[in-house]
Design an enzyme around this catalytic site. Structure first.
Site, PDB file in Angstrom:
ATOM      1  N   SER A  26      23.714 -15.827 -29.745  1.00  0.00           N
ATOM      2  CA  SER A  26      25.005 -15.129 -29.763  1.00  0.00           C
ATOM      3  C   SER A  26      24.779 -13.612 -29.822  1.00  0.00           C
ATOM      4  O   SER A  26      24.147 -13.062 -28.917  1.00  0.00           O
ATOM      5  CB  SER A  26      25.844 -15.666 -30.923  1.00  0.00           C
ATOM      6  OG  SER A  26      27.193 -15.328 -30.759  1.00  0.00           O
TER       7      SER A  26
ATOM      8  N   ASP B 155      31.136 -24.649 -25.765  1.00  0.00           N
ATOM      9  CA  ASP B 155      31.102 -23.522 -26.697  1.00  0.00           C
ATOM     10  C   ASP B 155      32.519 -22.986 -26.888  1.00  0.00           C
ATOM     11  O   ASP B 155      33.202 -22.672 -25.911  1.00  0.00           O
ATOM     12  CB  ASP B 155      30.176 -22.438 -26.117  1.00  0.00           C
ATOM     13  CG  ASP B 155      29.813 -21.374 -27.126  1.00  0.00           C
ATOM     14  OD1 ASP B 155      30.730 -20.874 -27.816  1.00  0.00           O
ATOM     15  OD2 ASP B 155      28.624 -21.038 -27.225  1.00  0.00           O
TER      16      ASP B 155
ATOM     17  N   HIS C  44      28.720 -23.906 -30.130  1.00  0.00           N
ATOM     18  CA  HIS C  44      28.061 -22.650 -30.498  1.00  0.00           C
ATOM     19  C   HIS C  44      27.229 -22.768 -31.773  1.00  0.00           C
ATOM     20  O   HIS C  44      26.687 -21.789 -32.260  1.00  0.00           O
ATOM     21  CB  HIS C  44      29.149 -21.577 -30.687  1.00  0.00           C
ATOM     22  CG  HIS C  44      28.664 -20.165 -30.557  1.00  0.00           C
ATOM     23  ND1 HIS C  44      28.179 -19.634 -29.378  1.00  0.00           N
ATOM     24  CD2 HIS C  44      28.587 -19.147 -31.458  1.00  0.00           C
ATOM     25  CE1 HIS C  44      27.828 -18.370 -29.549  1.00  0.00           C
ATOM     26  NE2 HIS C  44      28.056 -18.049 -30.804  1.00  0.00           N
TER      27      HIS C  44
END
Lengths: 276, 276
Positions: free
Chosen positions: B146, B222, B254
């Site tokens: 991320s 996600d 995620h």
């Protein structure tokens, strides 16, 4: 039963579910990993019982078990360690009350109405997961860590023919002779020491043993060796001529770094017997 | 440098250390896994940069990387994601300030004096671990998740000849065009969008590319796809003719359940190039 969360993991699904527990008279939450195979056929299941202060979440996120369970085609169930909620008794100490159910059915106030983790793990949760998920309840194995290792071994030795294999990471091995045990067994079960003895894996090992194979790992640098009393269990296993292996692992402590290191071997050990 | 903790893990040691950082003008904490081989010879190192809200601890306990790093004989370093402490600026939002350093050197008040994560990761922490541990700093690779995937890719493309390989899990791939980016780059770097462009991996990919191989994994489920903008990076990689693989992983989200699932392949990918 309510779905709290579902995350794809190693080709399968790591779920978290909650339900109204009749054993504990409160809402209970558990984690369940289903490998990809469970989309097609019921799969065997490995129970993982957690230690003091843990919820269903700790091992689910830190023990690294899903990788190996996916490889072997085994479901994993991660129960909570006690009843919880505002209406449930508690204690300021980390090792009594919520997070410290000790896998017994409490008979004493203020614990008796909710603290029935033995019945929850032995009866209610198996019935629930057996009916709700693609799990073959004729093929079960059990493991756990610390207080959960105690739970795994005592359940395995008591529930005849339930589990094909049993293992433990640094179990509380002789609670009737340890401050991790006398405090909790006294609080939950009262002063009758005969009731305590059914919850001491070293004593059960001498008396019953376990019909399947046993694997125990214990770190030599565990900060709680004095409380765990692994030597009593090791001695009992040999006295009993138990089919089993007790491994002292040099330099390892009580943490999830220890558990995750040896998780692959525990899952493979159970898989060998679940698929025998 | 102070030792916060050391736990034996997969035959090696998972340490946590703190030190006074000159780049960030505060005490910084990082995790470092050393495989068993590091007792005898300096080993290559894989950097793991974490995402929004994380500390050094999250990936260290939940990504399952140590198993594979031990197998490959690679060190892992887990830096924190921002400066921290009472004297360090912060924001009520989870995505700005402490826990959200975005791997840039802030030039704007109130962030400028402490929020220098680029220099910390690019200069200060490599010098520290290279001098204090048995790590071969000529063999480095980098990954992240991320915000940390953003950091890994931008550092890899900017620091020529530093990293032999780069990978990312669900990176913030086009921050100059996303609310995960314009908010933070504006706050830390001000209104000059030319300064932002040096911190957008899709733009850097078009402009520079990366001299080594790149691996990116992105879950199709996600929950942050609109903010991550993976399509922009995938397009840029192909336009650039970058040596690389961009994988959409069906059904993954995620979370660390996604990361841990593909960690083995990322570590193996880096190992292949670290040991080439």
């Amino acid at each position: 039963m309510k779905t709290v969360s579902e995350n794809r993991s190693f080709g399968g699904m790591q779920g978290v579910y909650s339900h109204e527990s009749s054993a504990c008279s409160c809402e209970m939450t558990f984690g369940l990993f289903l490998p990809e195979e469970a989309r097609h056929v019921p799969v065997p299941v490995l129970w993982y019982l957690s230690g003091l202060t843990c919820t269903h979440d700790n091992a689910m996120t830190k023990a690294g078990a899903q990788a190996w369970a996916a490889q072997e085609g085994i479901a994993l169930v991660f129960p909570d360690t006690s009843p919880r909620g505002e209406g449930v008794a508690n204690d300021d100490a980390y090792d009594l009350g919520q997070g410290a159910g000790f896998y017994v059915n409490a008979t004493q106030a203020p614990w008796a109405p909710h603290f029935r983790m033995w019945d929850y793990i032995a009866e209610e949760l198996p019935a629930l997961i057996g009916s709700e998920f693609a799990i073959d309840m004729d093929r079960q194995a059990i493991t756990g860590h610390s207080m959960g290792g105690h739970g795994a071994l005592t359940l395995a030795m008591t529930l005849k023919d339930r589990f094909v294999s049993a293992s433990a990471f640094a179990p509380i091995a002789n609670p009737t002779q340890s401050d991790w045990g006398t405090k909790q067994l006294g609080a939950y079960l009262g002063d009758d020491r005969a009731a305590w003895q059914k919850h001491d894996s070293s004593l059960l090992m001498i008396e019953h043993g376990f019909d399947g194979p046993v694997l125990v790992d214990q770190g030599t640098s565990d900060q709680f060796l004095d409380l765990l009393k692994p030597e009593t269990l090791a001695e009992a296993m040999v006295k009993r001529r138990q089919d089993g292996v007790f491994r002292m692992q040099k330099g390892y402590d009580h943490s999830y770094f220890f558990i995750s290191t040896f998780m692959e071997e525990h899952v493979a050990f159970h898989a060998e017997h679940l698929y025998a």
